[in-house]
Write an enzyme that holds these catalytic residues in place. Structure first.
Site, PDB file in Angstrom:
ATOM      1  N   GLY A 243      -4.817  22.216 -23.540  1.00 31.28           N
ATOM      2  CA  GLY A 243      -5.627  21.011 -23.544  1.00 31.28           C
ATOM      3  C   GLY A 243      -5.645  20.369 -24.916  1.00 31.28           C
ATOM      4  O   GLY A 243      -4.682  20.481 -25.663  1.00 31.28           O
ATOM      5  N   LEU A 244      -6.747  19.722 -25.232  1.00 34.01           N
ATOM      6  CA  LEU A 244      -6.910  19.034 -26.509  1.00 34.01           C
ATOM      7  C   LEU A 244      -5.793  18.051 -26.774  1.00 34.01           C
ATOM      8  O   LEU A 244      -5.234  18.007 -27.864  1.00 34.01           O
ATOM      9  CB  LEU A 244      -7.007  20.044 -27.664  1.00 34.01           C
ATOM     10  CG  LEU A 244      -8.326  20.804 -27.781  1.00 34.01           C
ATOM     11  CD1 LEU A 244      -8.265  21.763 -28.935  1.00 34.01           C
ATOM     12  CD2 LEU A 244      -9.488  19.850 -27.962  1.00 34.01           C
ATOM     13  N   CYS A 245      -5.418  17.303 -25.750  1.00 31.42           N
ATOM     14  CA  CYS A 245      -4.419  16.268 -26.005  1.00 31.42           C
ATOM     15  C   CYS A 245      -4.859  14.974 -25.324  1.00 31.42           C
ATOM     16  O   CYS A 245      -4.093  14.337 -24.627  1.00 31.42           O
ATOM     17  CB  CYS A 245      -3.031  16.694 -25.583  1.00 31.42           C
ATOM     18  SG  CYS A 245      -2.963  17.517 -24.010  1.00 31.42           S
ATOM     19  N   GLY A 246      -6.105  14.632 -25.516  1.00 31.97           N
ATOM     20  CA  GLY A 246      -6.589  13.362 -24.997  1.00 31.97           C
ATOM     21  C   GLY A 246      -6.559  13.318 -23.479  1.00 31.97           C
ATOM     22  O   GLY A 246      -6.802  14.325 -22.816  1.00 31.97           O
TER      23      GLY A 246
ATOM     24  N   PHE B 293      -4.048  13.101 -21.589  1.00 30.70           N
ATOM     25  CA  PHE B 293      -2.695  13.377 -21.094  1.00 30.70           C
ATOM     26  C   PHE B 293      -2.687  14.076 -19.735  1.00 30.70           C
ATOM     27  O   PHE B 293      -2.141  13.564 -18.756  1.00 30.70           O
ATOM     28  CB  PHE B 293      -1.963  14.208 -22.140  1.00 30.70           C
ATOM     29  CG  PHE B 293      -0.589  14.643 -21.748  1.00 30.70           C
ATOM     30  CD1 PHE B 293       0.466  13.756 -21.780  1.00 30.70           C
ATOM     31  CD2 PHE B 293      -0.360  15.945 -21.337  1.00 30.70           C
ATOM     32  CE1 PHE B 293       1.731  14.151 -21.417  1.00 30.70           C
ATOM     33  CE2 PHE B 293       0.908  16.351 -20.974  1.00 30.70           C
ATOM     34  CZ  PHE B 293       1.949  15.445 -21.019  1.00 30.70           C
TER      35      PHE B 293
END
Lengths: 136, 299
Positions: free
Chosen positions: B89-92, B94
């Site tokens: 995770g931690l990709c906006g 996406f």
């Protein structure tokens, strides 16, 4: 005439391996090896596992490359080989290959599902072709 | 009013968060560059395969009984949806964007009375889809891009899809992934893999294709059908590989942007908190002074 060359390209899905003008290449087609000289008739062919010989000059083999099958596209001025695996013949180590062949056979023996079995069978085919190529 | 100590703790906590996000941003930028290079390197193969396939499809166009991969099974009852997302995770937005598009497609198909099967590539997609269509997910492939996305991995996935197709488990296969446009913009794309539909190639590729297909008539060895039989499954793997590469680049791009934003927000937060902290500190000092002065006066 003698100065004419073919643009030879060897491409794997991961990168462009080779792109250079050569005098002739011999490609292991599915229905037999064929040589490509300048102004060859346009051709699309399957490639069986085997060795591609690159002739930088007439009668002089500059490179021998093992390919594990693929496709070749030939036009008058270009010869493109799409190969999944390509290795210079000199870099293949017989003992290592034999070892990997044995490993694949073991994999095949204890394969539990179709996917791993198919993978192992494919690898065995490739390694056997490699060993054949080394013998010739 | 939070005490001075609380404020100090908050500031230092936001600061360490900022350190993490800015490090993640730099890592994503480095990975993005590598992913882009890899996508670049894979392009010649896909291009040439597209060209060969183009000329073969032209010469096969008159044949009615083309291979099933090209012509389809004649039915459209069962759809396989391959959802490619990231493992982390931690990709906006996406993963969420890809999942949303997948849900839309799945719901459309279900409304039309079709049977849907979902194959997830990437942990995050599975986690999110599980909430809505847990019963449709047949399997998940994780860590496909670790340590590096290889063609072999894509090929295995391709072969698996092929095996399912040959076993008659589905009629139409669609792949959903995010096409990489730039580091800040990724476009969620549906691509039909089976039956094979011509991919929207980029403009220069179309131009290159047009010039080569016109005017050269190829010999085929062996005959067209045999070549297509080999070429089409390979093409499936190549398309999957290409999509996964794009997806990988998109993921890193999205993460880089998201982390850049997070770093900036953390910076703002620190500024605001520092202001409050200083103001509180000063207020405390003033208060103390007043107390001393008024105490003196009272004496």
């Amino acid at each position: 005439m003698a100065a004419e060359t073919v643009e030879f390209e060897l491409v794997s899905p991961e990168q462009l391996l080779l792109s250079e003008p050569v005098a002739m290449v011999i490609v292991p087609g599915e229905e037999g090896d064929f040589g490509v000289l300048p102004r060859h008739a346009p051709l699309i062919s399957n490639v069986r596992p085997g060795v591609i010989s690159v002739y930088s000059q007439r009668n002089e083999v500059s490179q021998k490359i093992f390919v594990a099958g693929g496709f070749a596209e030939v036009t008058g001025e270009r010869c493109t080989v799409l190969a999944e695996t390509a290795l210079p013949l000199a870099e293949i180590d017989r003992q290592d290959t034999e070892q990997r062949l044995r490993n694949s056979r073991e994999d095949l023996a204890d394969a539990k599902d179709d996917v791993t079995r198919a993978t192992a069978e494919r690898q065995i085919g490739t390694f056997e072709a490699m060993l054949r190529a080394l013998q010739s | 009013m939070p005490s001075l100590k609380d404020l100090r703790i908050r500031i230092s906590s936001v600061k360490s968060t900022q350190k993490i996000t800015s490090a993640m941003k730099m890592v994503a930028a480095a990975k993005l560059r590598r992913a882009q290079e890899q996508a670049e390197a894979g392009r010649p193969y896909a291009e040439r395969m597209g060209r060969m396939l183009g000329s073969l499809a032209v010469s096969m166009a008159d044949a009615k009984n083309g291979p099933r991969l090209l012509a389809g099974t004649g039915s459209q009852a069962v759809h396989l949806v391959v959802v490619a997302t990231a493992d982390r995770g931690l990709c906006g937005g996406f993963n969420t964007n890809i999942v949303r598009e997948s849900r839309r497609l799945v719901e459309e198909l279900l409304r039309d009375g079709k049977t849907v099967k979902i194959l997830c590539v990437g942990r995050k997609g599975r986690d999110q889809l599980k909430r809505y269509h847990a019963n449709l997910i047949i399997d998940t492939i994780e860590d496909i891009g670790k340590p590096r996305l290889t063609f072999e991995a894509a090929d295995n996935l391709g072969r698996r899809v092929m095996a399912m197709f040959d076993a008659g488990e589905f009629d139409v296969c669609t792949l959903i992934y995010a096409r990489f446009k730039s580091a800040i913009s990724q476009i969620v794309t549906r691509q039909q893999l089976i039956p094979f539909a011509a991919v929207e190639l980029e403009e220069d590729e179309i131009a290159a294709e047009a010039t080569t297909t016109v005017g050269s008539v190829y010999d085929y060895e062996p005959e067209e059908e045999r070549i297509l039989q080999e070429l089409l499954p390979r093409n499936l793997s190549v398309q999957i590989y290409r999509a996964l590469l794009e997806n990988n680049a998109s993921e890193q791009g999205a993460r880089m942007t998201a982390m850049d934003n997070a770093t900036r927000n953390a910076g703002e937060m620190i500024k605001k908190l520092t202001l409050v902290y200083n103001r509180t500190r000063q207020a405390a000092i003033t208060k103390e002074l007043i107390e001393i002065v008024s105490a003196k006066e009272a004496m």
